[in-house]
Motif scaffolding. Structure first.
Motif, PDB file in Angstrom:
ATOM      1  N   THR A 154      11.538 -17.361  -3.309  1.00  0.00           N
ATOM      2  CA  THR A 154      10.626 -17.171  -2.188  1.00  0.00           C
ATOM      3  C   THR A 154      10.268 -15.697  -2.105  1.00  0.00           C
ATOM      4  O   THR A 154      11.150 -14.840  -2.178  1.00  0.00           O
ATOM      5  CB  THR A 154      11.279 -17.622  -0.866  1.00  0.00           C
ATOM      6  OG1 THR A 154      11.652 -18.998  -0.994  1.00  0.00           O
ATOM      7  CG2 THR A 154      10.319 -17.460   0.300  1.00  0.00           C
ATOM      8  N   VAL A 155       8.971 -15.419  -1.971  1.00  0.00           N
ATOM      9  CA  VAL A 155       8.491 -14.042  -1.888  1.00  0.00           C
ATOM     10  C   VAL A 155       7.829 -13.848  -0.527  1.00  0.00           C
ATOM     11  O   VAL A 155       6.893 -14.572  -0.176  1.00  0.00           O
ATOM     12  CB  VAL A 155       7.489 -13.723  -3.017  1.00  0.00           C
ATOM     13  CG1 VAL A 155       6.995 -12.290  -2.913  1.00  0.00           C
ATOM     14  CG2 VAL A 155       8.127 -13.975  -4.385  1.00  0.00           C
ATOM     15  N   ALA A 156       8.317 -12.875   0.212  1.00  0.00           N
ATOM     16  CA  ALA A 156       7.738 -12.558   1.518  1.00  0.00           C
ATOM     17  C   ALA A 156       6.351 -11.942   1.348  1.00  0.00           C
ATOM     18  O   ALA A 156       6.073 -11.266   0.343  1.00  0.00           O
ATOM     19  CB  ALA A 156       8.651 -11.590   2.270  1.00  0.00           C
ATOM     20  N   ALA A 164       0.104  -8.813   1.567  1.00  0.00           N
ATOM     21  CA  ALA A 164       0.612  -8.288   0.292  1.00  0.00           C
ATOM     22  C   ALA A 164       1.987  -8.864  -0.016  1.00  0.00           C
ATOM     23  O   ALA A 164       2.847  -8.962   0.874  1.00  0.00           O
ATOM     24  CB  ALA A 164       0.689  -6.763   0.345  1.00  0.00           C
ATOM     25  N   LEU A 165       2.187  -9.229  -1.293  1.00  0.00           N
ATOM     26  CA  LEU A 165       3.507  -9.674  -1.736  1.00  0.00           C
ATOM     27  C   LEU A 165       4.498  -8.532  -1.554  1.00  0.00           C
ATOM     28  O   LEU A 165       4.207  -7.385  -1.889  1.00  0.00           O
ATOM     29  CB  LEU A 165       3.471 -10.071  -3.213  1.00  0.00           C
ATOM     30  CG  LEU A 165       2.569 -11.239  -3.599  1.00  0.00           C
ATOM     31  CD1 LEU A 165       2.495 -11.370  -5.104  1.00  0.00           C
ATOM     32  CD2 LEU A 165       3.054 -12.529  -2.960  1.00  0.00           C
ATOM     33  N   GLN A 166       5.652  -8.850  -1.030  1.00  0.00           N
ATOM     34  CA  GLN A 166       6.674  -7.836  -0.792  1.00  0.00           C
ATOM     35  C   GLN A 166       7.619  -7.774  -1.991  1.00  0.00           C
ATOM     36  O   GLN A 166       8.772  -8.204  -1.928  1.00  0.00           O
ATOM     37  CB  GLN A 166       7.412  -8.131   0.505  1.00  0.00           C
ATOM     38  CG  GLN A 166       6.513  -8.071   1.720  1.00  0.00           C
ATOM     39  CD  GLN A 166       5.851  -6.709   1.865  1.00  0.00           C
ATOM     40  OE1 GLN A 166       6.509  -5.716   2.170  1.00  0.00           O
ATOM     41  NE2 GLN A 166       4.549  -6.640   1.615  1.00  0.00           N
ATOM     42  N   LEU A 167       7.094  -7.229  -3.075  1.00  0.00           N
ATOM     43  CA  LEU A 167       7.858  -7.036  -4.300  1.00  0.00           C
ATOM     44  C   LEU A 167       8.029  -5.546  -4.538  1.00  0.00           C
ATOM     45  O   LEU A 167       7.140  -4.753  -4.225  1.00  0.00           O
ATOM     46  CB  LEU A 167       7.127  -7.660  -5.505  1.00  0.00           C
ATOM     47  CG  LEU A 167       7.001  -9.180  -5.496  1.00  0.00           C
ATOM     48  CD1 LEU A 167       6.072  -9.633  -6.605  1.00  0.00           C
ATOM     49  CD2 LEU A 167       8.380  -9.824  -5.651  1.00  0.00           C
ATOM     50  N   GLY A 168       9.157  -5.183  -5.120  1.00  0.00           N
ATOM     51  CA  GLY A 168       9.406  -3.789  -5.453  1.00  0.00           C
ATOM     52  C   GLY A 168       8.594  -3.347  -6.657  1.00  0.00           C
ATOM     53  O   GLY A 168       7.957  -4.148  -7.347  1.00  0.00           O
ATOM     54  N   ARG A 169       8.642  -2.066  -6.919  1.00  0.00           N
ATOM     55  CA  ARG A 169       7.838  -1.442  -7.977  1.00  0.00           C
ATOM     56  C   ARG A 169       7.983  -2.136  -9.329  1.00  0.00           C
ATOM     57  O   ARG A 169       7.017  -2.295 -10.056  1.00  0.00           O
ATOM     58  CB  ARG A 169       8.248   0.024  -8.087  1.00  0.00           C
ATOM     59  CG  ARG A 169       7.532   0.784  -9.164  1.00  0.00           C
ATOM     60  CD  ARG A 169       7.943   2.232  -9.151  1.00  0.00           C
ATOM     61  NE  ARG A 169       7.304   2.940 -10.243  1.00  0.00           N
ATOM     62  CZ  ARG A 169       7.543   4.203 -10.521  1.00  0.00           C
ATOM     63  NH1 ARG A 169       8.381   4.890  -9.793  1.00  0.00           N
ATOM     64  NH2 ARG A 169       6.934   4.776 -11.525  1.00  0.00           N
ATOM     65  N   ASP A 208       0.758 -12.827   7.197  1.00  0.00           N
ATOM     66  CA  ASP A 208       2.216 -12.749   7.115  1.00  0.00           C
ATOM     67  C   ASP A 208       2.798 -14.131   6.876  1.00  0.00           C
ATOM     68  O   ASP A 208       2.338 -15.113   7.455  1.00  0.00           O
ATOM     69  CB  ASP A 208       2.792 -12.170   8.412  1.00  0.00           C
ATOM     70  CG  ASP A 208       2.302 -10.760   8.668  1.00  0.00           C
ATOM     71  OD1 ASP A 208       2.554  -9.888   7.811  1.00  0.00           O
ATOM     72  OD2 ASP A 208       1.660 -10.534   9.717  1.00  0.00           O
ATOM     73  N   GLY A 209       3.819 -14.185   6.047  1.00  0.00           N
ATOM     74  CA  GLY A 209       4.477 -15.446   5.724  1.00  0.00           C
ATOM     75  C   GLY A 209       5.285 -15.293   4.465  1.00  0.00           C
ATOM     76  O   GLY A 209       5.872 -14.234   4.212  1.00  0.00           O
ATOM     77  N   ALA A 210       5.277 -16.330   3.653  1.00  0.00           N
ATOM     78  CA  ALA A 210       6.026 -16.306   2.395  1.00  0.00           C
ATOM     79  C   ALA A 210       5.437 -17.347   1.451  1.00  0.00           C
ATOM     80  O   ALA A 210       4.801 -18.309   1.876  1.00  0.00           O
ATOM     81  CB  ALA A 210       7.499 -16.592   2.640  1.00  0.00           C
TER      82      ALA A 210
END
Length: 144
Positions: A108-110, A115-120, A34-36
């Motif tokens: 910044t991407v969480a 896993a990268l927290q990016l949308g579809r 977990d992080g960014a």
């Protein structure tokens, strides 16, 4: 903190390159669960954005940027003869600087559970505004 410098080559005056795969590899190798990840371009005529990497949208982006900061406008930065100490190969690229200001140089991407927290439809994209050139993008891990 862990960091990495990406070295990229662009091939056109305007080009969008996905950085998402590089971010995923960076997280797998250097990140924690977990992080960014902070993604920063090291150039004033490129930008980093999060959006859909779809061909027609990218054409719209290019058109929109040209409307807001057209390359043919009479920009003061392009008065090369009035700027002391610039290199002989200095381009007239005020439009690219202004377009980069509109888009921004960093995102910044969480990261959650590795896993990268990016949308579809989201990609992390380097936007070249004054190419073709050699470019550098910095990746920096932030712990949660």
């Amino acid at each position: 903190m862990t960091s990495q410098l990406l070295h990229l080559s662009t091939e056109a005056p305007f080009q969008c390159l996905s950085l998402t795969g590089e971010l995923q590899r960076f997280v797998q190798v250097h990140g924690e669960r977990d992080g960014a990840v902070v993604v920063s371009t090291q150039h004033t005529t490129t930008a980093v954005i999060v959006n859909e990497l779809e061909e027609r949208l990218l054409l719209d982006l290019q058109q929109w940027l040209r409307q807001l900061a057209p390359p043919t406008a009479a920009w003061k930065h392009n008065d090369l003869e009035l700027r002391p100490g610039i290199p002989d190969d200095e381009p007239r690229n005020a439009h690219a600087h202004l377009q980069a200001l509109l888009l921004g140089h960093q995102t910044t991407v969480a990261v959650s559970n590795g896993a990268l927290q990016l949308g579809r439809y989201q990609d992390v994209i380097l936007v070249e505004l004054d190419g073709p050139r050699q470019r550098r993008v910095s990746l920096q891990w932030l712990s949660a």
